[in-house]
Write an enzyme that holds these catalytic residues in place. Structure first.
Site, mmCIF file in Angstrom:
data_model
loop_
_atom_site.group_PDB
_atom_site.id
_atom_site.type_symbol
_atom_site.label_atom_id
_atom_site.label_comp_id
_atom_site.label_asym_id
_atom_site.label_seq_id
_atom_site.Cartn_x
_atom_site.Cartn_y
_atom_site.Cartn_z
ATOM 1 N N ARG A 14 29.130 61.834 38.941
ATOM 2 C CA ARG A 14 29.239 60.265 38.570
ATOM 3 C C ARG A 14 28.234 60.548 37.246
ATOM 4 O O ARG A 14 29.075 60.103 36.420
ATOM 5 C CB ARG A 14 28.697 59.691 39.675
ATOM 6 C CG ARG A 14 29.307 57.968 39.246
ATOM 7 C CD ARG A 14 27.922 56.742 38.525
ATOM 8 N NE ARG A 14 26.523 57.267 38.824
ATOM 9 C CZ ARG A 14 25.241 57.338 38.046
ATOM 10 N NH1 ARG A 14 25.712 56.650 36.823
ATOM 11 N NH2 ARG A 14 24.717 56.979 38.917
ATOM 12 N N CYS A 240 24.150 57.534 30.895
ATOM 13 C CA CYS A 240 24.358 56.303 30.428
ATOM 14 C C CYS A 240 24.976 56.358 28.882
ATOM 15 O O CYS A 240 24.754 55.946 28.391
ATOM 16 C CB CYS A 240 23.698 55.409 30.773
ATOM 17 S SG CYS A 240 23.708 53.173 30.954
HETATM 18 P P1 HMG Z 1 33.443 41.936 32.359
HETATM 19 O O1 HMG Z 1 33.396 42.153 31.056
HETATM 20 O O2 HMG Z 1 32.115 40.226 32.476
HETATM 21 O O3 HMG Z 1 34.080 41.753 34.142
HETATM 22 O O4 HMG Z 1 32.558 43.290 32.934
HETATM 23 P P2 HMG Z 1 34.712 40.298 34.249
HETATM 24 O O5 HMG Z 1 34.677 40.547 35.811
HETATM 25 O O6 HMG Z 1 34.549 39.790 33.529
HETATM 26 O O7 HMG Z 1 36.189 41.343 33.948
HETATM 27 C C1 HMG Z 1 37.249 41.978 33.431
HETATM 28 C C2 HMG Z 1 37.737 42.908 33.023
HETATM 29 O O8 HMG Z 1 37.380 44.071 34.042
HETATM 30 C C3 HMG Z 1 39.355 43.091 34.678
HETATM 31 O O9 HMG Z 1 40.034 43.108 33.922
HETATM 32 C C4 HMG Z 1 38.817 42.838 35.973
HETATM 33 O O10 HMG Z 1 39.352 43.036 36.404
HETATM 34 C C5 HMG Z 1 38.322 44.040 35.114
HETATM 35 P P3 HMG Z 1 41.115 42.077 32.783
HETATM 36 O O11 HMG Z 1 41.305 41.374 33.599
HETATM 37 O O12 HMG Z 1 40.682 42.534 31.329
HETATM 38 O O13 HMG Z 1 42.246 43.213 32.263
HETATM 39 N N1 HMG Z 1 37.087 44.597 36.332
HETATM 40 C C6 HMG Z 1 36.684 45.448 36.859
HETATM 41 N N2 HMG Z 1 37.943 46.562 37.069
HETATM 42 C C7 HMG Z 1 37.424 47.822 37.965
HETATM 43 N N3 HMG Z 1 36.697 47.970 38.652
HETATM 44 C C8 HMG Z 1 35.898 47.359 38.405
HETATM 45 C C9 HMG Z 1 35.984 45.722 37.398
HETATM 46 N N4 HMG Z 1 35.500 44.637 37.770
HETATM 47 C C10 HMG Z 1 35.691 43.757 37.000
HETATM 48 N N5 HMG Z 1 34.760 46.896 39.143
HETATM 49 C C11 HMG Z 1 31.155 44.806 34.478
HETATM 50 C C12 HMG Z 1 31.303 43.748 34.246
HETATM 51 C C13 HMG Z 1 30.372 45.025 35.416
HETATM 52 C C14 HMG Z 1 32.445 45.061 35.359
HETATM 53 C C15 HMG Z 1 31.326 45.739 33.340
HETATM 54 O O14 HMG Z 1 30.431 46.029 32.518
HETATM 55 C C16 HMG Z 1 31.317 46.950 34.125
HETATM 56 O O15 HMG Z 1 32.308 47.586 35.027
HETATM 57 N N6 HMG Z 1 30.108 48.015 33.618
HETATM 58 C C17 HMG Z 1 29.951 49.165 33.692
HETATM 59 C C18 HMG Z 1 29.248 49.905 33.447
HETATM 60 C C19 HMG Z 1 28.212 51.481 34.080
HETATM 61 O O16 HMG Z 1 29.333 52.329 34.713
HETATM 62 N N7 HMG Z 1 27.511 52.108 32.810
HETATM 63 C C20 HMG Z 1 26.833 53.418 34.055
HETATM 64 C C21 HMG Z 1 26.120 53.570 35.440
HETATM 65 S S1 HMG Z 1 25.280 53.034 34.875
HETATM 66 C C22 HMG Z 1 23.645 53.921 35.094
HETATM 67 O O17 HMG Z 1 23.964 55.057 34.243
HETATM 68 C C23 HMG Z 1 22.551 54.159 35.312
HETATM 69 C C24 HMG Z 1 22.491 54.765 36.376
HETATM 70 O O18 HMG Z 1 22.857 56.016 36.136
HETATM 71 C C25 HMG Z 1 20.876 54.475 36.533
HETATM 72 C C26 HMG Z 1 19.694 55.389 35.225
HETATM 73 O O19 HMG Z 1 19.864 55.899 34.816
HETATM 74 O O20 HMG Z 1 18.757 54.595 35.180
HETATM 75 C C27 HMG Z 1 22.889 54.172 38.073
HETATM 76 MG MG MG Z 2 21.277 57.727 35.429
#
Ligand code: HMG
Ligand code: MG
Length: 297
Positions: A14, A240
């Protein structure tokens, strides 16, 4: 301080692959997870059910979950931002759900389009739904030491978020050094306070290794504070997409080597991790960054 038995969480499929670009095929991801399953690791974060627009690399997580050979006793977990993500993770038969927020408002807004409070509200139905399905919930708290936008983060800000997540009833907290900038002194300052609020068994540390301090940080947390939970990614790949300048997690094989060299017992086979990293490097068409991957096998 008693050095506890280690609990290692592999996040390579991931965290490692979420910035890998389109070059890593679904079949290669499945092969990577299957290779990791043979190493003795007990928990593998296998994918993310986030918006495919936000992180295109994770769009095939359902196929990855469907394709892996699940080994009994290994938890295959999934990163989930909201209820839609939970639905997808349940359909994929994930064994644990990981929600994610941050100690910095700016980072959280850029990463998941929500304030910290909004994200915790969003998690309420995710935690309830996970519990109803019998699945434990992990919570990530990103930017727990430094934020790429706000700079140094005070331990009190982390503890405030951890307390709110405790109220939600999460099983564990993974404290993220998202940009890999923390030093052992930063780790001490946070743990001195944090461990007054939360039992040490509920804490995992998630070090990225941008500045090369992750192994030192982990050893301090384990030896001086009795922290036993650590995340790492085989090969040391990743970062990230919303944290500019961040490189990959500490490499699992480097971390396991360091623990073994310091008297820590794990059931993880370093050679099997090196093999998994080698396969991943071949699939990506470029070397991985772990120190042990530079040794001839
Ligand atoms: P948003 O634009 O506010 O979401 O994003 P929304 O609810 O308004 O939906 C917008 C569109 O996204 C819609 O589709 C939804 O259906 C779709 P459309 O109608 O435009 O076609 N959608 C989804 N599709 C599939 N699966 C879902 C989903 N949710 C909405 N679950 C949201 C908000 C949170 C969804 C977005 O910003 C997002 O997915 N962000 C993820 C970012 C991410 O993955 N970052 C990396 C991971 S975090 C990390 O790496 C840190 C960590 O490792 C710890 C560290 O290192 O500190 C964990
Ligand atoms: Mg991380």
């Amino acid at each position: 301080m008693k050095r506890p038995a280690l609990r290692l969480v592999e996040v390579g499929p991931r965290d490692g692959l979420q910035t890998a670009g389109a070059s890593v095929s679904t079949a290669a991801k499945i092969a990577f997870v299957d290779a990791l399953s043979l190493s003795g690791l007990r928990e593998i974060e296998t994918g993310a059910f986030v918006s495919p627009k936000a992180v295109p690399e994770m769009a095939d997580s359902a196929e990855v979950f469907a394709g892996i050979a699940r080994r009994p006793g290994v938890i295959y977990s999934a990163l989930v931002p909201n209820e839609k993500g939970l639905e997808r993770a349940l359909a994929a038969k994930a064994g644990k759900i990981a929600v994610f927020t941050a100690a910095s408002e700016t980072f959280n807004q850029k990463n998941i389009q929500a304030s910290i409070s909004e994200s915790i509200e969003r998690f309420k139905p995710v935690v309830a739904g996970s519990k109803a399905a019998g699945l434990p919930v992990r919570a990530y708290i990103s930017t727990a030491f430094y934020c790429p936008f706000e700079g140094k983060i005070q331990p009190e800000a982390v503890i405030d978020v951890v307390r709110r997540l405790e109220e939600l009833g999460v099983a564990e907290h993974s404290i993220g050094d998202t940009i890999g900038r923390a030093s052992p002194d930063d780790v001490r300052r946070l743990l001195d306070l944090l461990l007054k609020s939360v039992p040490v068994e509920k804490i995992f540390l998630h070090f990225h290794d941008t500045y090369g301090m992750a192994v030192a940080n982990a050893l301090v947390a384990w030896e001086d504070y009795g922290v036993s939970g650590f995340d790492a990614s085989t090969g040391g790949v990743g970062g990230c997409p919303y944290a500019p300048g961040a490189t990959g997690n500490v490499a699992m094989e480097d971390l396991v080597f360091a623990f073994h060299a310091s008297g820590g017992a794990t059931k993880v086979d370093v050679k099997a991790l090196q093999d998994a990293a080698k396969g991943l490097a071949a699939a990506m068409g470029r070397p991985v960054s772990s120190r042990l991957s530079k040794l001839s096998l």
